[in-house]
Design a protein around this motif. Sequence first.
Motif, PDB file in Angstrom:
ATOM      1  N   LEU A   1       3.883  18.592  -3.941  1.00 15.54           N
ATOM      2  CA  LEU A   1       2.545  18.010  -4.084  1.00 15.54           C
ATOM      3  C   LEU A   1       1.562  18.714  -3.157  1.00 15.54           C
ATOM      4  CD1 LEU A   1       0.566  15.712  -5.022  1.00 15.54           C
ATOM      5  CD2 LEU A   1       1.417  14.407  -3.040  1.00 15.54           C
ATOM      6  N   ILE A   2       1.960  18.910  -1.914  1.00 17.39           N
ATOM      7  CA  ILE A   2       1.096  19.575  -0.935  1.00 17.39           C
ATOM      8  C   ILE A   2       0.809  21.011  -1.370  1.00 17.39           C
ATOM      9  CG2 ILE A   2       1.034  20.462   1.433  1.00 17.39           C
ATOM     10  CD1 ILE A   2       2.513  17.902   2.272  1.00 17.39           C
ATOM     11  N   ASN A   3       1.829  21.699  -1.882  1.00 19.07           N
ATOM     12  CA  ASN A   3       1.614  23.064  -2.383  1.00 19.07           C
ATOM     13  C   ASN A   3       0.604  23.089  -3.518  1.00 19.07           C
ATOM     14  OD1 ASN A   3       3.451  24.166  -0.573  1.00 19.07           O
ATOM     15  ND2 ASN A   3       5.182  24.000  -1.984  1.00 19.07           N
ATOM     16  N   LEU A   4       0.705  22.114  -4.421  1.00 16.01           N
ATOM     17  CA  LEU A   4      -0.216  22.035  -5.558  1.00 16.01           C
ATOM     18  C   LEU A   4      -1.648  21.779  -5.089  1.00 16.01           C
ATOM     19  CD1 LEU A   4       1.991  19.898  -7.987  1.00 16.01           C
ATOM     20  CD2 LEU A   4       1.240  22.271  -8.385  1.00 16.01           C
ATOM     21  N   VAL A   5      -1.797  20.887  -4.123  1.00 13.09           N
ATOM     22  CA  VAL A   5      -3.130  20.590  -3.593  1.00 13.09           C
ATOM     23  C   VAL A   5      -3.735  21.839  -2.966  1.00 13.09           C
ATOM     24  CG1 VAL A   5      -4.394  19.299  -1.823  1.00 13.09           C
ATOM     25  CG2 VAL A   5      -2.707  18.127  -3.242  1.00 13.09           C
ATOM     26  N   ARG A   6      -2.940  22.540  -2.188  1.00 11.82           N
ATOM     27  CA  ARG A   6      -3.432  23.750  -1.530  1.00 11.82           C
ATOM     28  C   ARG A   6      -3.775  24.850  -2.539  1.00 11.82           C
ATOM     29  NH1 ARG A   6       0.923  23.489   3.467  1.00 11.82           N
ATOM     30  NH2 ARG A   6      -0.435  22.373   4.934  1.00 11.82           N
ATOM     31  N   ALA A   7      -3.077  24.827  -3.672  1.00  4.51           N
ATOM     32  CA  ALA A   7      -3.337  25.828  -4.710  1.00  4.51           C
ATOM     33  C   ALA A   7      -4.501  25.446  -5.613  1.00  4.51           C
ATOM     34  CB  ALA A   7      -2.074  26.032  -5.551  1.00  4.51           C
ATOM     35  N   GLY A   8      -5.103  24.264  -5.391  1.00  6.59           N
ATOM     36  CA  GLY A   8      -6.259  23.850  -6.159  1.00  6.59           C
ATOM     37  C   GLY A   8      -5.946  23.151  -7.469  1.00  6.59           C
ATOM     38  N   ASP A   9      -4.737  22.605  -7.606  1.00  6.81           N
ATOM     39  CA  ASP A   9      -4.362  21.896  -8.830  1.00  6.81           C
ATOM     40  C   ASP A   9      -5.233  20.643  -8.982  1.00  6.81           C
ATOM     41  OD1 ASP A   9      -1.976  21.547 -10.955  1.00  6.81           O
ATOM     42  OD2 ASP A   9      -2.497  19.584 -10.120  1.00  6.81           O
ATOM     43  N   VAL A  10      -5.897  20.529 -10.150  1.00 10.50           N
ATOM     44  CA  VAL A  10      -6.855  19.444 -10.362  1.00 10.50           C
ATOM     45  C   VAL A  10      -6.169  18.084 -10.424  1.00 10.50           C
ATOM     46  CG1 VAL A  10      -8.580  18.491 -11.946  1.00 10.50           C
ATOM     47  CG2 VAL A  10      -8.493  20.957 -11.528  1.00 10.50           C
ATOM     48  N   GLU A  11      -5.037  17.992 -11.147  1.00  8.83           N
ATOM     49  CA  GLU A  11      -4.338  16.717 -11.256  1.00  8.83           C
ATOM     50  C   GLU A  11      -3.893  16.219  -9.886  1.00  8.83           C
ATOM     51  OE1 GLU A  11      -0.485  14.614 -13.487  1.00  8.83           O
ATOM     52  OE2 GLU A  11      -0.578  16.804 -13.260  1.00  8.83           O
ATOM     53  N   ALA A  12      -3.337  17.121  -9.088  1.00 12.18           N
ATOM     54  CA  ALA A  12      -2.872  16.741  -7.754  1.00 12.18           C
ATOM     55  C   ALA A  12      -4.040  16.275  -6.887  1.00 12.18           C
ATOM     56  CB  ALA A  12      -2.153  17.913  -7.094  1.00 12.18           C
ATOM     57  N   ALA A  13      -5.144  17.008  -6.922  1.00 12.76           N
ATOM     58  CA  ALA A  13      -6.314  16.634  -6.127  1.00 12.76           C
ATOM     59  C   ALA A  13      -6.854  15.271  -6.530  1.00 12.76           C
ATOM     60  CB  ALA A  13      -7.394  17.700  -6.250  1.00 12.76           C
ATOM     61  N   ASN A  14      -6.876  15.009  -7.842  1.00  9.69           N
ATOM     62  CA  ASN A  14      -7.377  13.723  -8.331  1.00  9.69           C
ATOM     63  C   ASN A  14      -6.483  12.565  -7.899  1.00  9.69           C
ATOM     64  OD1 ASN A  14      -9.591  14.865  -9.577  1.00  9.69           O
ATOM     65  ND2 ASN A  14      -8.620  15.019 -11.590  1.00  9.69           N
TER      66      ASN A  14
ATOM     67  N   LEU B   1       0.826  -1.202   0.000  1.00  7.41           N
ATOM     68  CA  LEU B   1       0.000   0.000   0.000  1.00  7.41           C
ATOM     69  C   LEU B   1       0.863   1.255   0.000  1.00  7.41           C
ATOM     70  CD1 LEU B   1      -2.833   1.298   0.229  1.00  7.41           C
ATOM     71  CD2 LEU B   1      -2.580   1.149   2.720  1.00  7.41           C
ATOM     72  N   GLU B   2       1.915   1.246   0.780  1.00  9.45           N
ATOM     73  CA  GLU B   2       2.812   2.398   0.870  1.00  9.45           C
ATOM     74  C   GLU B   2       3.437   2.743  -0.488  1.00  9.45           C
ATOM     75  OE1 GLU B   2       6.953   2.818   3.146  1.00  9.45           O
ATOM     76  OE2 GLU B   2       5.234   2.726   4.513  1.00  9.45           O
ATOM     77  N   ALA B   3       3.695   1.717  -1.292  1.00 10.89           N
ATOM     78  CA  ALA B   3       4.336   1.923  -2.588  1.00 10.89           C
ATOM     79  C   ALA B   3       3.426   2.599  -3.599  1.00 10.89           C
ATOM     80  CB  ALA B   3       4.824   0.583  -3.147  1.00 10.89           C
ATOM     81  N   VAL B   4       2.111   2.597  -3.333  1.00 13.18           N
ATOM     82  CA  VAL B   4       1.183   3.192  -4.298  1.00 13.18           C
ATOM     83  C   VAL B   4       0.364   4.350  -3.729  1.00 13.18           C
ATOM     84  CG1 VAL B   4       0.965   1.074  -5.639  1.00 13.18           C
ATOM     85  CG2 VAL B   4      -0.633   1.502  -3.761  1.00 13.18           C
ATOM     86  N   ALA B   5       0.369   4.528  -2.403  1.00 14.70           N
ATOM     87  CA  ALA B   5      -0.528   5.538  -1.834  1.00 14.70           C
ATOM     88  C   ALA B   5       0.107   6.465  -0.807  1.00 14.70           C
ATOM     89  CB  ALA B   5      -1.735   4.848  -1.198  1.00 14.70           C
ATOM     90  N   ALA B   6       1.378   6.280  -0.451  1.00 16.36           N
ATOM     91  CA  ALA B   6       2.052   7.211   0.456  1.00 16.36           C
ATOM     92  C   ALA B   6       2.480   8.462  -0.319  1.00 16.36           C
ATOM     93  CB  ALA B   6       3.251   6.539   1.106  1.00 16.36           C
ATOM     94  N   GLY B   7       2.957   9.462   0.390  1.00 15.26           N
ATOM     95  CA  GLY B   7       3.309  10.734  -0.228  1.00 15.26           C
ATOM     96  C   GLY B   7       4.219  10.641  -1.442  1.00 15.26           C
ATOM     97  N   PRO B   8       5.364   9.954  -1.341  1.00 16.20           N
ATOM     98  CA  PRO B   8       6.267   9.877  -2.504  1.00 16.20           C
ATOM     99  C   PRO B   8       5.623   9.214  -3.713  1.00 16.20           C
ATOM    100  CG  PRO B   8       7.420   9.270  -0.492  1.00 16.20           C
ATOM    101  CD  PRO B   8       5.965   9.374  -0.130  1.00 16.20           C
ATOM    102  N   ALA B   9       4.783   8.201  -3.497  1.00 13.33           N
ATOM    103  CA  ALA B   9       4.125   7.519  -4.612  1.00 13.33           C
ATOM    104  C   ALA B   9       3.130   8.446  -5.304  1.00 13.33           C
ATOM    105  CB  ALA B   9       3.413   6.264  -4.112  1.00 13.33           C
ATOM    106  N   ILE B  10       2.386   9.219  -4.526  1.00 10.23           N
ATOM    107  CA  ILE B  10       1.434  10.159  -5.120  1.00 10.23           C
ATOM    108  C   ILE B  10       2.180  11.244  -5.891  1.00 10.23           C
ATOM    109  CG2 ILE B  10      -0.481  11.733  -4.692  1.00 10.23           C
ATOM    110  CD1 ILE B  10      -0.892  10.312  -1.994  1.00 10.23           C
ATOM    111  N   ALA B  11       3.245  11.791  -5.287  1.00 14.96           N
ATOM    112  CA  ALA B  11       4.018  12.861  -5.926  1.00 14.96           C
ATOM    113  C   ALA B  11       4.626  12.396  -7.242  1.00 14.96           C
ATOM    114  CB  ALA B  11       5.112  13.347  -4.975  1.00 14.96           C
ATOM    115  N   ALA B  12       5.017  11.124  -7.310  1.00 12.38           N
ATOM    116  CA  ALA B  12       5.610  10.593  -8.535  1.00 12.38           C
ATOM    117  C   ALA B  12       4.607  10.562  -9.681  1.00 12.38           C
ATOM    118  CB  ALA B  12       6.152   9.189  -8.289  1.00 12.38           C
ATOM    119  N   GLY B  13       3.315  10.524  -9.347  1.00 13.80           N
ATOM    120  CA  GLY B  13       2.286  10.469 -10.370  1.00 13.80           C
ATOM    121  C   GLY B  13       1.739  11.819 -10.781  1.00 13.80           C
ATOM    122  N   VAL B  14       2.228  12.885 -10.176  1.00 14.92           N
ATOM    123  CA  VAL B  14       1.773  14.243 -10.509  1.00 14.92           C
ATOM    124  C   VAL B  14       2.923  14.978 -11.187  1.00 14.92           C
ATOM    125  CG1 VAL B  14       0.889  16.430  -9.593  1.00 14.92           C
ATOM    126  CG2 VAL B  14       0.184  14.260  -8.553  1.00 14.92           C
ATOM    127  N   SER B  15       2.796  15.238 -12.475  1.00 11.43           N
ATOM    128  CA  SER B  15       3.913  15.784 -13.258  1.00 11.43           C
ATOM    129  C   SER B  15       4.476  17.070 -12.679  1.00 11.43           C
ATOM    130  CB  SER B  15       3.462  16.007 -14.704  1.00 11.43           C
ATOM    131  OG  SER B  15       2.293  16.822 -14.745  1.00 11.43           O
TER     132      SER B  15
END
Length: 387
Positions: free
Chosen positions: A280-293, A257-271
Motif C-alpha cells: 500500500l505504501i509503495n502504491l501511494v508513493r508511486a502515485g496510485d490514485v485508488e491507494a491515495a483515495n 476505528l482501527e478496524a476501518v482506518a489502520a494500515g491493514p484495513a486500508i490495504a484490504a480495500g486497495v485491490s
Amino acid sequence: MGESMITGGAGAGVLLQLMRDGRPRTRAELTQLTGLARSTVGARVDLLLHKGLLAPAGEAVSTGGRPPATFAFNPSAGVVLAADIGATHATVAVTDLAAKVLAQREETMSITLGPRAVLDRMLQIGAELLAETGNSSVVGTGIGLPGPVEHSTGKPNNPPIMPGWDGYDVPGHVAAVLGGPVLVDNDVNLMALGEHAVVYPDVDHLLFVKIATGIGSGIITGGSLHRGAQGVAGDLGHVQAMGSPTAACRCGNVGCLEAVAAGPAIAAGVSAAGGSVAELINLVRAGDVEAANEVRAAGRRIGEVLAACVSLLNPSVVVLGGQLVIAAESLLAGVREVVYARSLPLATGSLQIVSARTGSQAGVLGAATMVLQHVLSPSEIDARLAV
C-alpha cells in the motif's frame, strides 16, 4: 528545615535541574538563582562535579580581577538504553543524558515471538550498541511496547496483539541483565514524550497520534504525559468509528476505528495492495490514485474521532506519526479536512495538525526522556548522591 541546615548532597538535585538546559553558569549565578548561601551552592556544585554530573565549562567574562569559573551539565556522565518495540519492528538506541542518540539500530522483529525472545534480542542489540559507544555506565532503560502497559509495574495489561505478554515482568527480565531502573510504557505515549521533548518543549497541550498497524494516541496536558487511571488513556483505535457498526476488530469488538482506518484495513480495500501495508505504501508513493483515495478516506474517518478529541482536550498541536503518515500526505489532508470542519473555531483557530518531525526516532527519544525524567529528578539525584 532551614536553608542553613541543608548541606552536602541534600538539595543538589534541584540545582542540577537548573543546569540541565546546558547553559554554563558560575557559582555566583547559581547563588543568585537559588537564593541559597554561597557556601551551600559551593558544596553542591563540588559534589555534582565529583560525581561527573557537572563539568568545567571555561571561564566567564571578568568584571575585574580573576575570571570566575563556569560549570555546565555533563550529558556524557552516563547513558540510557532506549527501545521502541512495535508489532513488526524494533528500534534500539543508546542516548546520553540529554537524550541525544549516540548509536541506533532498527530491525524487523515480530512481537508475537513472545517476551523472552524479544527482550533477549533487545538486550543483545543493546550490548552491541553500548560496546560501539564505549560507555557502559547505563543509568536506566526505557522500553515502549505496542499495547496497554500498567506503568507502575511495567507489565503489559491484556495486550491484544502480544500473545504471551500479559502480566509479564518486563522490568524484572531486563534488570536481571542490566540492573535498574527499567521503565516501560505504551509505545505511543513514548512517541508523544519524544516529539514533545525534542520539537515542542514549550507546548503545554499536545496530542500525538500513531497510525500504522494499529491506531493510538499519547496525550500531553499541562506539559506532562497523561496516562489515565490505569495507563490506557489515548486508546483511540478502539473508539467506535462512524458508519462502521459491523467491521470486526482484533480486540474482539466491532466498529472500532482501527478496524476501518489502520494500515491493514486500508490495504484490504486497495485491490493492487493485496492486503499488504508495505505494498500500500509503495502504491501511494508511486502515485496510485485508488491507494491515495483510500488513504485520504481513512484520514477522514480518523478525523471524525479526532474532532471529538480536539473539542474535549483543546490541544495546541496534533501530531500524526507512524509509517502511513510518513508515506502519505493524503492521510494528513483527510484528517485536517474533517477536524477543521467539525470542531469549533475557538478550538481550531490556532490549532496545528502536522506530521511528526522526529520520524522513526520518536519512540526511542521518548523512552530515553521517560528514563531521564526519573533518574535526573531532584529526589533521585539526592538519593544517589547520599550513597
